[in-house]
Design a protein around this motif. Structure first.
Motif, mmCIF file in Angstrom:
data_model
loop_
_atom_site.group_PDB
_atom_site.id
_atom_site.type_symbol
_atom_site.label_atom_id
_atom_site.label_comp_id
_atom_site.label_asym_id
_atom_site.label_seq_id
_atom_site.Cartn_x
_atom_site.Cartn_y
_atom_site.Cartn_z
ATOM 1 N N THR A 279 0.852 -1.187 0.000
ATOM 2 C CA THR A 279 0.000 0.000 0.000
ATOM 3 C C THR A 279 0.890 1.239 0.000
ATOM 4 O OG1 THR A 279 -0.098 -0.056 2.416
ATOM 5 C CG2 THR A 279 -1.917 -1.140 1.219
ATOM 6 N N GLY A 280 0.276 2.378 -0.293
ATOM 7 C CA GLY A 280 1.040 3.607 -0.296
ATOM 8 C C GLY A 280 0.157 4.815 -0.538
ATOM 9 N N THR A 281 0.807 5.939 -0.787
ATOM 10 C CA THR A 281 0.135 7.217 -0.980
ATOM 11 C C THR A 281 0.713 7.895 -2.210
ATOM 12 O OG1 THR A 281 -0.063 7.421 1.427
ATOM 13 C CG2 THR A 281 -0.411 9.423 0.136
ATOM 14 N N VAL A 282 -0.165 8.428 -3.059
ATOM 15 C CA VAL A 282 0.294 9.134 -4.259
ATOM 16 C C VAL A 282 1.034 10.400 -3.833
ATOM 17 C CG1 VAL A 282 -0.414 10.356 -6.357
ATOM 18 C CG2 VAL A 282 -1.517 8.194 -5.731
ATOM 19 N N PHE A 283 2.301 10.483 -4.224
ATOM 20 C CA PHE A 283 3.130 11.650 -3.952
ATOM 21 C C PHE A 283 3.046 12.639 -5.112
ATOM 22 C CE2 PHE A 283 7.233 13.798 -4.477
ATOM 23 C CZ PHE A 283 7.336 14.448 -3.266
ATOM 24 N N SER A 284 2.986 12.120 -6.332
ATOM 25 C CA SER A 284 2.941 12.945 -7.543
ATOM 26 C C SER A 284 2.331 12.106 -8.663
ATOM 27 C CB SER A 284 4.350 13.396 -7.912
ATOM 28 O OG SER A 284 4.340 14.208 -9.056
ATOM 29 N N PHE A 285 1.819 12.769 -9.703
ATOM 30 C CA PHE A 285 1.244 12.047 -10.828
ATOM 31 C C PHE A 285 1.170 12.945 -12.050
ATOM 32 C CE2 PHE A 285 -2.332 14.260 -9.056
ATOM 33 C CZ PHE A 285 -3.146 14.572 -10.139
ATOM 34 N N ALA A 286 0.902 12.332 -13.177
ATOM 35 C CA ALA A 286 0.636 13.055 -14.424
ATOM 36 C C ALA A 286 -0.458 12.297 -15.157
ATOM 37 C CB ALA A 286 1.892 13.123 -15.289
ATOM 38 N N ILE A 287 -1.257 12.995 -15.914
ATOM 39 C CA ILE A 287 -2.259 12.350 -16.762
ATOM 40 C C ILE A 287 -1.738 12.421 -18.189
ATOM 41 C CG2 ILE A 287 -4.622 12.381 -17.623
ATOM 42 C CD1 ILE A 287 -5.455 13.611 -14.939
ATOM 43 N N CYS A 288 -1.550 11.257 -18.780
ATOM 44 C CA CYS A 288 -1.034 11.166 -20.149
ATOM 45 C C CYS A 288 -2.158 10.682 -21.065
ATOM 46 C CB CYS A 288 0.143 10.213 -20.204
ATOM 47 S SG CYS A 288 1.508 10.718 -19.130
ATOM 48 N N ASN A 289 -2.214 11.244 -22.251
ATOM 49 C CA ASN A 289 -3.313 10.878 -23.148
ATOM 50 C C ASN A 289 -2.845 10.327 -24.486
ATOM 51 O OD1 ASN A 289 -2.426 13.188 -24.375
ATOM 52 N ND2 ASN A 289 -4.207 14.416 -23.839
ATOM 53 N N ARG A 290 -1.590 9.914 -24.566
ATOM 54 C CA ARG A 290 -1.057 9.305 -25.794
ATOM 55 C C ARG A 290 -0.178 8.124 -25.420
ATOM 56 N NH1 ARG A 290 -4.084 11.086 -29.649
ATOM 57 N NH2 ARG A 290 -4.116 13.309 -29.871
ATOM 58 N N ASN A 291 -0.290 7.052 -26.183
ATOM 59 C CA ASN A 291 0.582 5.897 -26.002
ATOM 60 C C ASN A 291 1.987 6.318 -26.427
ATOM 61 O OD1 ASN A 291 2.052 3.496 -26.458
ATOM 62 N ND2 ASN A 291 0.161 2.357 -26.768
ATOM 63 N N PRO A 292 2.982 6.206 -25.541
ATOM 64 C CA PRO A 292 4.330 6.664 -25.905
ATOM 65 C C PRO A 292 4.967 5.835 -27.014
ATOM 66 C CG PRO A 292 4.355 5.591 -23.773
ATOM 67 C CD PRO A 292 2.921 5.706 -24.183
ATOM 68 N N ALA A 293 4.488 4.612 -27.223
ATOM 69 C CA ALA A 293 5.074 3.752 -28.253
ATOM 70 C C ALA A 293 4.633 4.130 -29.664
ATOM 71 C CB ALA A 293 4.717 2.294 -27.984
ATOM 72 N N ASN A 294 3.368 4.603 -29.797
ATOM 73 C CA ASN A 294 2.873 4.856 -31.151
ATOM 74 C C ASN A 294 2.069 6.147 -31.299
ATOM 75 O OD1 ASN A 294 0.384 4.244 -30.034
ATOM 76 N ND2 ASN A 294 0.425 2.122 -30.729
#
Length: 146
Positions: A73-88
């Motif tokens: 278990t844990g706590t979110v320290f930081s995050f980002a919302i990504c909207n594109r697959n980095p591979a394609n």
């Protein structure tokens, strides 16, 4: 006034696109993951946790290491919302997070979060581990909203 962007459910990147490159320093972490155990590198001398694992403790310079099992278990320290697959580059919503790991003070793990809408992820959110099989028999630790 800008309109809020709606992202929808957070997903994981497809497992066939992920590959693990373990080293002598990270192998114990990845082997534990195969057993569905979350662990972090802890100094065998002073008890300091460090992620990513390093050969030498930055606190006391010891080479001794332990790999205790953590609660997952844990706590979110930081995050980002990504909207594109980095591979394609195709549209694909995923949320990489930095998680403060319970049971390992100071250790943080970069992962993904699922189980909620991307826009509902927030700093301080409690998360719990879930295991995702990927290439070559490896298992990836991801987190789900608790």
């Amino acid at each position: 006034m800008r309109e809020a962007i709606k992202y929808g459910p957070a997903k994981l990147l497809p497992g066939e696109q992920l590959h693990i490159a373990a080293s002598v320093d990270t192998e114990p972490f990845w082997q534990a993951a195969k057993e569905h155990r979350l662990t972090a590198c802890q100094c065998g001398n002073c008890g300091h946790f460090r992620m990513p694992p390093t050969p030498v403790c930055p606190e006391c310079s010891s080479f001794e290491r332990n790999w205790p099992t953590l609660p997952g278990t844990g706590t979110v320290f930081s995050f980002a919302i990504c909207n594109r697959n980095p591979a394609n580059g195709e549209p694909y919503v995923y949320v990489p997070v930095v998680v403060d790991l319970d049971g390992a003070p100071g250790a943080r793990l970069i992962s993904n979060v699922t189980g909620c809408n991307a826009e509902d992820v927030e700093i301080g959110m409690k998360v719990t581990i879930e295991w995702t099989p990927i290439n070559d028999g490896w298992v990836l630790p991801n987190f789900r909203k608790a």
